[in-house]
Write a protein that holds these residues in place. Sequence first.
Motif, short mmCIF file in Angstrom:
data_model
loop_
_atom_site.label_atom_id
_atom_site.label_comp_id
_atom_site.label_asym_id
_atom_site.label_seq_id
_atom_site.Cartn_x
_atom_site.Cartn_y
_atom_site.Cartn_z
N UNK A 191 -12.04 24.54 10.76
CA UNK A 191 -10.64 24.69 10.32
C UNK A 191 -9.73 24.27 11.46
N UNK A 192 -8.84 23.33 11.17
CA UNK A 192 -7.83 22.90 12.14
C UNK A 192 -6.49 23.51 11.75
N UNK A 193 -5.98 24.34 12.63
CA UNK A 193 -4.71 25.05 12.41
C UNK A 193 -3.68 24.55 13.40
N UNK A 194 -2.51 24.21 12.89
CA UNK A 194 -1.48 23.69 13.78
C UNK A 194 -1.18 24.69 14.90
N UNK A 195 -1.18 24.19 16.13
CA UNK A 195 -0.86 25.01 17.28
C UNK A 195 0.65 25.26 17.30
N UNK A 196 1.03 26.52 17.33
CA UNK A 196 2.45 26.90 17.30
C UNK A 196 2.88 27.35 18.70
N UNK A 197 3.83 26.65 19.31
CA UNK A 197 4.28 27.03 20.65
C UNK A 197 5.24 28.22 20.61
N UNK A 198 5.65 28.63 21.78
CA UNK A 198 6.67 29.66 22.03
C UNK A 198 6.38 30.97 21.31
N UNK A 199 5.19 31.51 21.54
CA UNK A 199 4.80 32.79 20.95
C UNK A 199 4.78 33.89 22.01
N UNK A 200 5.03 35.11 21.54
CA UNK A 200 4.87 36.29 22.37
C UNK A 200 4.09 37.33 21.58
N UNK A 201 3.58 38.33 22.26
CA UNK A 201 2.82 39.37 21.56
C UNK A 201 3.75 40.19 20.67
N UNK A 202 3.18 40.80 19.65
CA UNK A 202 3.94 41.63 18.71
C UNK A 202 3.33 43.02 18.66
N UNK A 203 4.16 44.03 18.81
CA UNK A 203 3.68 45.42 18.80
C UNK A 203 3.83 46.04 17.42
#
Length: 427
Positions: A191-203
Amino acid sequence: MNSRYSSVSFVSEKEKDDHKYNKEVYPKGMTEDMKDILKDNKMGHHKHKISAVVGKNDTNVFLPSDRTVIFEDIYWGPEVENSLPEGYGKKATDIWESYMEQAEVVKMELGCGRMQNRLVTFSDGLQACVRYRQNTDQIQGEIFSFYVAKLLNLTNLAPSVVKVVDVKDQLWKNVANDIATAQWSSNRAVVLTQYIPSLESANIPEIFKPSSRHLNKFDVLKMSLKENDTVSKSQVLLEKLKLKHVKKSENKNEKADFDHLDLNLSKKSIDSFVELAQWSDLIIFDYLTANLDRIVNNLFNYQWNINIMDGPAHNLARKIDSGLLLFLDNESGLLHGYRLLKKYNVYHSLMLDNLCVFRKSTIDQLKEIFATKSVGKKLSEEFHKKNNAVIRDILPPLPEKNAKILHERIGKVLGQVEKCEQNFSNR
């Protein structure tokens, strides 16, 4: 040295604190179409028509306005819906699928989770995460979970496609040595999933932690009054009196005295509710697919580590520029998760049983699919439409018994909706 990229996935602590991210995160020279599916603009493109949200023409039914936070006792109103990030819908998926038909991988490197997964870079600089597994169940789980999200019009999953590892294909011909190094087998579905930039963790939001763990219209009202800094004093007083009456009514097992909530919310409140609206969908999505690797992971381990609920949610990230929650790594859904329902279903149910505010568009989709008993058929059609005969020969469709379990779980979600309507309706 000139970098191919203007930025990278994770940003500095200062930018995180400011929650501002205005830099372009796209590879230089990327086409406008490809930029479009990364932008996730939430301004100007996502506003719902009220009629589409309500779905009723009855003049006796309350018609939400743009400042309605809750309506019909259990649904997020337009003030929240209109503020939701756009995410990755049909257009984004279509663009990604079209792109992958002519893409060429020029670089493979470690990344994207498990040991044999790879972060790949294409000839124009775009990137993708490739999920490789010896067990086809996990590849099926990833792609069929994606199809379930598309059926419900959830836009929180990055565009994904299935391809076959074959070094003679244009897609892989430049990286035959890297494929050998990664110990990938030929003719294996990935499975090739588009790499999404500018992410941070979510609590995990406070309201879903063990000390409270429920979300209903009273919680929304309390949060509005506590956090909102733009409501007039008279309105605050009115709502406090209303809340006082509601508490009294609850103690007497009487019906609540309001079925909708209109407020001029502060940005802080809107941002909080936008997050919770996405969590409403996340809880439903993970219940339907029996995803083990996200919130259930936290809940199961809570018995040994009471602090785990304060840390980031597993396999969940937030886009810094828009607040979109990304539901990552769904490979345990629908197959592996279903085999372990006897052990883990109590944790799946724990979240769903305490959720009483939903996105109406999601529930409407579930109602239609359940009434027509069509979820298995729709997923089969999607699988055959999106994948050629070579892929279908390697990767099996979703088994009929799993489609039946999914149908039953849709019924359980709708049962929870009915329970909430009964418990919180003033009619």
